[in-house]
Design a protein around this motif. Structure first.
Motif, PDB file in Angstrom:
ATOM      1  N   GLY A  60     106.793   5.045  63.536  1.00 53.47           N
ATOM      2  CA  GLY A  60     107.579   6.257  63.791  1.00 53.47           C
ATOM      3  C   GLY A  60     108.364   6.154  65.088  1.00 53.47           C
ATOM      4  O   GLY A  60     108.460   7.119  65.840  1.00 53.47           O
ATOM      5  N   LEU A  75     108.867   6.919  73.271  1.00 51.49           N
ATOM      6  CA  LEU A  75     109.520   7.458  72.084  1.00 51.49           C
ATOM      7  C   LEU A  75     110.996   7.674  72.409  1.00 51.49           C
ATOM      8  O   LEU A  75     111.342   8.589  73.170  1.00 51.49           O
ATOM      9  N   HIS A 176     108.568  19.329  71.143  1.00 48.66           N
ATOM     10  CA  HIS A 176     109.336  18.872  69.978  1.00 48.66           C
ATOM     11  C   HIS A 176     110.481  18.052  70.518  1.00 48.66           C
ATOM     12  O   HIS A 176     111.430  18.596  71.078  1.00 48.66           O
ATOM     13  N   ALA A 180     110.106  14.485  66.708  1.00 43.85           N
ATOM     14  CA  ALA A 180     108.649  14.341  66.611  1.00 43.85           C
ATOM     15  C   ALA A 180     107.933  15.545  67.221  1.00 43.85           C
ATOM     16  O   ALA A 180     108.452  16.197  68.125  1.00 43.85           O
ATOM     17  N   THR A 181     106.746  15.826  66.697  1.00 42.28           N
ATOM     18  CA  THR A 181     105.865  16.818  67.306  1.00 42.28           C
ATOM     19  C   THR A 181     104.908  16.057  68.206  1.00 42.28           C
ATOM     20  O   THR A 181     104.210  15.154  67.743  1.00 42.28           O
ATOM     21  N   PHE A 200     101.244  11.827  68.701  1.00 43.42           N
ATOM     22  CA  PHE A 200     102.515  11.833  67.979  1.00 43.42           C
ATOM     23  C   PHE A 200     102.132  12.176  66.538  1.00 43.42           C
ATOM     24  O   PHE A 200     101.620  11.323  65.794  1.00 43.42           O
ATOM     25  N   GLU A 202     103.563  13.178  63.505  1.00 45.44           N
ATOM     26  CA  GLU A 202     104.103  12.583  62.266  1.00 45.44           C
ATOM     27  C   GLU A 202     103.807  11.087  62.177  1.00 45.44           C
ATOM     28  O   GLU A 202     103.515  10.566  61.102  1.00 45.44           O
ATOM     29  N   ALA A 203     103.899  10.390  63.301  1.00 44.83           N
ATOM     30  CA  ALA A 203     103.661   8.938  63.307  1.00 44.83           C
ATOM     31  C   ALA A 203     102.161   8.617  63.227  1.00 44.83           C
ATOM     32  O   ALA A 203     101.782   7.482  62.928  1.00 44.83           O
TER      33      ALA A 203
END
Ligand SMILES: [Zn+2]
Length: 318
Positions: A60, A75, A176, A180-181, A200, A202-203
């Protein structure tokens, strides 16, 4: 392959932890010995200038930079790069190159997993490069004033103004960024009283800061609230958050997974119960150390933080 796997060579391990590279070059048992902690802090800071940074791409768009103090997660994206921890300034040139190779986005956000110098010494230049700094309120407190770490026999002076986090919180915070959250949560005192986990969502990548040292005995900072029981509790929290698929970034050591975290938990609880039993029998610290309570674990876990230091810290906490 995002993860290097369960086996790693001694060389890979050493180059993947700046702390190990430097400490081992100078013999860790000397480096960590009481009253010689100033050597350790100075050696790590100076050694960083010659440390090579390794970049590992995870999932991600999350990458990790290894070799400048604690592991740094990155990120990138349109909101600007997010860094988790800032390492040691001696590696600034190497880090800058590695970050540029990831993307052209400017550095905009920095999160500190805790207050220790090998995770925050780079704060000043990262802030000057354009990042706001988010951390637990205790990180701000410790960096704002002189802070003593007895087991390093070292007193850290107050950090420069630009290095001090200005966006602080107490329990949790959700960001956010870059699609990504990013979920930040404070642990009850574990390695220090300022530890955060960074997830992280979603990843499915978790940065556990120094609540996890993958494959080596952890250092636990009793001077700012750390304890063996706190470390065990934090490890249980990490286990509760991780599934078989979660990629877990430790503060030190290679990126790992849940089975490796289980091994770490089992080692911590086994050493704790051995030392607690001896202490309950009325044995002094000296007698407990002489009984070598960690002997069966030392070959696997004793390559960075020396067994006697780890045993001493556990003894003090049970
Ligand atoms: Zn630390």
């Amino acid at each position: 392959m995002p993860i290097t796997g369960h086996t790693f060579s001694r060389r890979t391990f050493l180059t993947s932890t700046g702390l190990a590279t430097v400490a081992l070059a100078f013999r860790p048992e000397r480096a960590y010995a009481q009253h010689e902690g100033d050597h350790l802090v100075t050696m790590i800071r100076e050694g960083a200038a010659t440390t090579k940074i390794e970049v590992q791409s995870l999932r991600g768009h999350v990458s990790v930079l290894m070799g400048s103090g604690g592991n740094i997660a990155v990120l990138p994206g349109g909101d600007g790069k997010l860094l988790i921890d800032s390492g040691i300034p001696g590696t600034r040139t190497e880090i800058t190159k590695a970050l540029a190779a990831i993307s052209g986005d400017p550095i905009k956000h920095l999160i500190n997993t805790h207050w220790h110098f090998d995770h925050t010494d780079g704060n000043e230049w990262v802030h000057a490069a354009g990042a706001s700094i988010t951390a637990h309120d205790n990180t701000r407190k410790h960096l704002s004033k002189e802070t003593r770490v007895d087991d390093w026999a070292f007193t850290l002076p107050p950090s420069p103004a630009g290095a001090i986090p200005t966006d602080v919180f107490i329990t949790d915070r959700t960001l956010h960024l870059n699609g990504a959250t990013v979920q930040l949560r404070h642990y009850a005192p574990a390695h220090t009283d300022s530890d955060l986990s960074v997830q992280f969502v979603e990843a499915d990548v978790l940065h556990a800061g120094d609540t996890w040292w993958n494959g080596v005995y952890p250092f636990i900072d009793r001077s700012t609230g750390g304890s063996i029981d706190g470390m065990i509790r934090a490890t249980e929290e990490n286990l509760a958050r991780a599934t078989a698929k979660t990629i877990i970034i430790p503060g030190h050591g290679p990126v790992g997974d849940r089975p490796q975290l289980v091994e770490f938990h089992d080692m911590l609880t086994a050493v704790r119960s051995k030392i607690a039993a001896l202490k309950k029998q009325g044995r002094t610290q000296e007698e407990v150390l002489a009984a070598k309570p960690t002997a069966s674990y030392d070959e696997k876990w004793g390559r960075l933080v020396p067994p006697t230091l780890f045993a001493r810290i556990v003894y003090a906490g049970v």
